[in-house]
Design a protein around this motif. Sequence first.
Motif, PDB file in Angstrom:
ATOM      1  N   PHE A   1       0.478  -1.207  -0.158  1.00  0.00           N
ATOM      2  CA  PHE A   1       0.373  -0.105  -0.059  1.00  0.00           C
ATOM      3  C   PHE A   1       0.542   1.293   0.417  1.00  0.00           C
ATOM      4  CE2 PHE A   1      -1.797   3.370   2.791  1.00  0.00           C
ATOM      5  CZ  PHE A   1      -2.638   3.181   1.935  1.00  0.00           C
ATOM      6  N   VAL A   2       2.063   1.497   0.522  1.00  0.00           N
ATOM      7  CA  VAL A   2       2.223   2.032   1.010  1.00  0.00           C
ATOM      8  C   VAL A   2       3.199   2.730  -0.018  1.00  0.00           C
ATOM      9  CG1 VAL A   2       5.001   3.436   2.461  1.00  0.00           C
ATOM     10  CG2 VAL A   2       2.899   1.750   3.831  1.00  0.00           C
ATOM     11  N   PRO A   3       4.263   1.911  -0.650  1.00  0.00           N
ATOM     12  CA  PRO A   3       4.934   2.953  -2.136  1.00  0.00           C
ATOM     13  C   PRO A   3       3.675   2.708  -3.153  1.00  0.00           C
ATOM     14  CG  PRO A   3       5.372   0.031  -1.603  1.00  0.00           C
ATOM     15  CD  PRO A   3       5.017   0.917  -0.531  1.00  0.00           C
ATOM     16  N   THR A   4       2.459   1.343  -3.576  1.00  0.00           N
ATOM     17  CA  THR A   4       1.592   2.531  -4.667  1.00  0.00           C
ATOM     18  C   THR A   4       1.301   3.635  -3.600  1.00  0.00           C
ATOM     19  OG1 THR A   4       0.746   0.117  -4.125  1.00  0.00           O
ATOM     20  CG2 THR A   4      -0.289   2.024  -5.024  1.00  0.00           C
ATOM     21  N   GLN A   5       0.427   4.442  -3.377  1.00  0.00           N
ATOM     22  CA  GLN A   5       0.412   5.781  -2.853  1.00  0.00           C
ATOM     23  C   GLN A   5       1.674   6.690  -2.625  1.00  0.00           C
ATOM     24  OE1 GLN A   5      -2.576   6.262  -2.451  1.00  0.00           O
ATOM     25  NE2 GLN A   5      -2.741   4.014  -3.308  1.00  0.00           N
TER      26      GLN A   5
ATOM     27  N   HIS B   1      -1.593  16.134   0.831  1.00  0.00           N
ATOM     28  CA  HIS B   1      -1.405  17.642   1.740  1.00  0.00           C
ATOM     29  C   HIS B   1      -0.861  18.381   2.612  1.00  0.00           C
ATOM     30  CE1 HIS B   1      -4.389  18.944  -1.974  1.00  0.00           C
ATOM     31  NE2 HIS B   1      -4.474  18.013  -1.606  1.00  0.00           N
ATOM     32  N   LEU B   2      -1.024  17.050   4.073  1.00  0.00           N
ATOM     33  CA  LEU B   2      -0.092  17.508   5.004  1.00  0.00           C
ATOM     34  C   LEU B   2       0.938  17.776   5.020  1.00  0.00           C
ATOM     35  CD1 LEU B   2      -3.077  14.947   6.902  1.00  0.00           C
ATOM     36  CD2 LEU B   2      -3.312  16.835   5.968  1.00  0.00           C
ATOM     37  N   ARG B   3       2.058  16.521   4.823  1.00  0.00           N
ATOM     38  CA  ARG B   3       3.524  16.713   4.610  1.00  0.00           C
ATOM     39  C   ARG B   3       4.251  16.200   3.821  1.00  0.00           C
ATOM     40  NH1 ARG B   3       5.236  18.866   9.663  1.00  0.00           N
ATOM     41  NH2 ARG B   3       3.683  19.429  11.353  1.00  0.00           N
ATOM     42  N   PRO B   4       4.233  17.300   2.994  1.00  0.00           N
ATOM     43  CA  PRO B   4       4.567  16.656   1.374  1.00  0.00           C
ATOM     44  C   PRO B   4       5.892  16.462   1.676  1.00  0.00           C
ATOM     45  CG  PRO B   4       4.553  19.049   1.376  1.00  0.00           C
ATOM     46  CD  PRO B   4       3.386  18.437   2.516  1.00  0.00           C
ATOM     47  N   LYS B   5       7.108  16.696   2.200  1.00  0.00           N
ATOM     48  CA  LYS B   5       8.128  16.219   2.104  1.00  0.00           C
ATOM     49  C   LYS B   5       8.342  15.020   3.314  1.00  0.00           C
ATOM     50  CE  LYS B   5      10.635  20.866   1.723  1.00  0.00           C
ATOM     51  NZ  LYS B   5      11.262  21.302   2.758  1.00  0.00           N
ATOM     52  N   ASN B   6       7.158  14.469   2.948  1.00  0.00           N
ATOM     53  CA  ASN B   6       7.362  13.420   4.019  1.00  0.00           C
ATOM     54  C   ASN B   6       5.672  12.402   4.218  1.00  0.00           C
ATOM     55  OD1 ASN B   6       8.486  15.173   6.776  1.00  0.00           O
ATOM     56  ND2 ASN B   6       9.902  13.486   5.758  1.00  0.00           N
ATOM     57  N   ILE B   7       6.736  11.829   2.415  1.00  0.00           N
ATOM     58  CA  ILE B   7       4.977  11.550   2.298  1.00  0.00           C
ATOM     59  C   ILE B   7       5.102  10.115   2.529  1.00  0.00           C
ATOM     60  CG2 ILE B   7       3.919   9.975  -0.364  1.00  0.00           C
ATOM     61  CD1 ILE B   7       4.594  13.462  -1.787  1.00  0.00           C
ATOM     62  N   GLY B   8       6.298   9.235   1.913  1.00  0.00           N
ATOM     63  CA  GLY B   8       6.711   7.886   2.320  1.00  0.00           C
ATOM     64  C   GLY B   8       5.963   7.837   4.004  1.00  0.00           C
ATOM     65  N   ALA B   9       6.363   8.528   4.650  1.00  0.00           N
ATOM     66  CA  ALA B   9       5.993   8.591   6.044  1.00  0.00           C
ATOM     67  C   ALA B   9       4.656   8.864   6.493  1.00  0.00           C
ATOM     68  CB  ALA B   9       7.480   9.064   7.115  1.00  0.00           C
ATOM     69  N   VAL B  10       3.851   9.491   6.338  1.00  0.00           N
ATOM     70  CA  VAL B  10       2.790   9.763   6.403  1.00  0.00           C
ATOM     71  C   VAL B  10       1.993   7.838   6.340  1.00  0.00           C
ATOM     72  CG1 VAL B  10       0.967  11.037   5.852  1.00  0.00           C
ATOM     73  CG2 VAL B  10       3.441  11.999   6.600  1.00  0.00           C
ATOM     74  N   ALA B  11       2.349   8.399   4.694  1.00  0.00           N
ATOM     75  CA  ALA B  11       1.916   6.752   4.009  1.00  0.00           C
ATOM     76  C   ALA B  11       1.749   6.100   4.474  1.00  0.00           C
ATOM     77  CB  ALA B  11       1.851   6.391   2.603  1.00  0.00           C
ATOM     78  N   GLY B  12       3.249   5.190   5.522  1.00  0.00           N
ATOM     79  CA  GLY B  12       3.319   4.444   5.929  1.00  0.00           C
ATOM     80  C   GLY B  12       2.316   4.368   7.430  1.00  0.00           C
TER      81      GLY B  12
ATOM     82  N   ALA C   1     -15.450   4.628  -0.786  1.00  0.00           N
ATOM     83  CA  ALA C   1     -14.981   5.800  -0.785  1.00  0.00           C
ATOM     84  C   ALA C   1     -14.128   6.615   0.413  1.00  0.00           C
ATOM     85  CB  ALA C   1     -16.381   5.955  -0.678  1.00  0.00           C
ATOM     86  N   ALA C   2     -14.163   6.167   1.738  1.00  0.00           N
ATOM     87  CA  ALA C   2     -13.210   7.047   2.566  1.00  0.00           C
ATOM     88  C   ALA C   2     -11.977   6.543   2.034  1.00  0.00           C
ATOM     89  CB  ALA C   2     -13.722   6.608   3.990  1.00  0.00           C
ATOM     90  N   ASN C   3     -11.623   5.732   1.779  1.00  0.00           N
ATOM     91  CA  ASN C   3     -10.455   5.278   1.502  1.00  0.00           C
ATOM     92  C   ASN C   3      -9.293   5.920   0.421  1.00  0.00           C
ATOM     93  OD1 ASN C   3     -10.852   1.373   2.185  1.00  0.00           O
ATOM     94  ND2 ASN C   3     -10.759   3.128   3.738  1.00  0.00           N
ATOM     95  N   GLY C   4     -10.648   6.409  -0.690  1.00  0.00           N
ATOM     96  CA  GLY C   4      -9.964   6.930  -1.522  1.00  0.00           C
ATOM     97  C   GLY C   4     -10.308   8.245  -1.266  1.00  0.00           C
ATOM     98  N   ALA C   5     -10.829   9.135  -0.560  1.00  0.00           N
ATOM     99  CA  ALA C   5     -11.011  10.526   0.204  1.00  0.00           C
ATOM    100  C   ALA C   5      -9.982  10.537   1.196  1.00  0.00           C
ATOM    101  CB  ALA C   5     -12.084  10.829   0.894  1.00  0.00           C
ATOM    102  N   CYS C   6      -9.343   9.916   1.667  1.00  0.00           N
ATOM    103  CA  CYS C   6      -8.182   9.789   2.755  1.00  0.00           C
ATOM    104  C   CYS C   6      -6.343   9.028   1.721  1.00  0.00           C
ATOM    105  CB  CYS C   6      -7.871   8.837   3.661  1.00  0.00           C
ATOM    106  SG  CYS C   6      -6.643   8.755   4.933  1.00  0.00           S
ATOM    107  N   TYR C   7      -6.832   9.094   0.457  1.00  0.00           N
ATOM    108  CA  TYR C   7      -5.568   8.750  -0.482  1.00  0.00           C
ATOM    109  C   TYR C   7      -6.012  10.323  -0.630  1.00  0.00           C
ATOM    110  CZ  TYR C   7      -6.900   3.537  -0.628  1.00  0.00           C
ATOM    111  OH  TYR C   7      -6.810   1.909  -0.225  1.00  0.00           O
ATOM    112  N   ALA C   8      -6.919  10.923  -1.319  1.00  0.00           N
ATOM    113  CA  ALA C   8      -7.224  12.323  -1.263  1.00  0.00           C
ATOM    114  C   ALA C   8      -6.087  13.744  -0.797  1.00  0.00           C
ATOM    115  CB  ALA C   8      -8.102  12.529  -2.201  1.00  0.00           C
ATOM    116  N   VAL C   9      -5.999  12.830   0.105  1.00  0.00           N
ATOM    117  CA  VAL C   9      -6.398  14.426   1.963  1.00  0.00           C
ATOM    118  C   VAL C   9      -4.443  14.205   2.403  1.00  0.00           C
ATOM    119  CG1 VAL C   9      -6.572  14.986   4.532  1.00  0.00           C
ATOM    120  CG2 VAL C   9      -8.480  13.861   2.684  1.00  0.00           C
TER     121      VAL C   9
END
Length: 532
Positions: free
Chosen positions: A156-160, A457-468, A446-454
């Motif tokens: 999931f993490v590398p996908t996103q 935006h929060l910490r763009p320099k740490n996308i992987g860490a937040v996704a993890g 749908a909530a999962n899809g919205a979570c992927y969309a949100v």
Amino acid sequence: MEREIANSHPGQTGEHKFQWSSLWKKAEVNPLNGKSFTFPIFRFWDMYSTTFWLATLGFFVAFLSWFAFSPLVPEAVRDDLGLSPAEVVNSNLAALGGTAIVRLIAGPACDRYGPRKVMAGLLILGAIPSGLAALVTNIGQLEAVRFFISILGGTFVPTQAWTTTFFDKSIVGTANAFAGGWGNLGGGVTVAVMIGLYERFIHSGLSPHMAWRVCFPSVPVPCLLLVAGMVLLLGRDHPAGKWANRHQLSGSTVAVLQGQPVNLDADEMAAQERIDSDKEKAPVPPLGSQHHGRSDPTASNMVASVDIAQSEPLTLKTLLPILADLRVWMCFVCYLLTFGLETALDAGLPGLINTLFASSTFNHVDAAYAASTYGLLNIFARPVGGIIADMLYSRFGLKAKVWWLLGTALSQGVAMIGLGMYINYSNATLGGVIGFIVLIATTGFAANGACYAVYGHLRPKNIGAVAGLVGAGGNIGGLFYTLIFRYQPGVRVPPTATSAGSNTLGTKFWISGVVNFVGVLPFFFVGLGDAV
């Protein structure tokens, strides 16, 4: 100069207009970060399309293999190994346990090494225990194998992170939701694939003892290794090329903004010419002007926080603010409650439906196919969640995206309460139960899809860490729901001539629904801070 570049191209403020032709035309690229404004999924040779499909395919085969045991355990594996009901639940718990750990590791690994390499590595590692599944002879070995197979859930993490690296914030919700939704289809498709294989091997003369074992090296293992090879050979780390080059695009942008000389390649020069042309055609709105119902931030803040942000290796200094960010925990909890339920239901629904409706004309195979309805709804529900999130963002801003996330997550809780009450207090039918399952899937996915969309935006320099971190929340939720299912199993007593019978199989659902509702509600009051 800063303000002109930041406001001159549609999409940088979320207003890029969708056109059907963008699905097959060359990607329109944001020159500030190299990400695509459009979603050219049918232009397969385009690096943005290639990245999307490889990320989706990797996630798909990972889920197909991760949940390959689920349709076989209720009958074939249980009978062959002599498992008790408690041992079946324990094996389901083991199938979720490893993923949370792997996702926490995979996030920082994506930021450091790039999501492409992490994706391929997880697929290869997951193929090993998938092949060893054929050697299982007791409950201890089954739990160990399922635990290590759950490595695959970490994809999931590398996908996103991969799709977020290639698609701009105006379209990233759609890209992430399609990749996540179509990838998660593997959890539904595996029911038909594994049961179909099992039945074929039985009809060809294999014993049940051998038939379920041969299924694993026949499909999951080859699929995992094939897709891992495709990711390594055909994938690209970053729009700038290698992961080590990811700062080149933002460096060029900063130089342009500061009026310094910089060497641009042909694509960057063309993009800059389009920007200059757009500037001549449209006046630049003043700073602080209202744009589509939200304030237009200063260009310097926008560029610094989103447009030129690139993933950075995780350090203690960056980890602490992430862990202290309530917005990150909002995504974590929503994903815990929605994807967590999905993983628990993928593992538990075949047995539940079989217990509810088993008869001389409805066996465990029929129950497994009925249960697959849930996972197959990923084909539309997650993408719809991401698409609507991007539409709301374009029209009303980030707050609308967040409210869409919270609203769909809350609705899943209500639907779960409804299913529990329906099972316990009415003469439940298969059609009625599936109707509630569809409602739970639609709102939760749908909530999962919205979570992927949100979260991007929060910490763009740490996308992987937040996704993890968010992804780990999903698997912690899976463990949480599975424990509820274990300790509130319920019983069904059929009616007799002297008794009306009783049914408490729905109790676990309404309890889970109440927890879901209460868990989401407080986040309606969390502010968005500097997220744009």
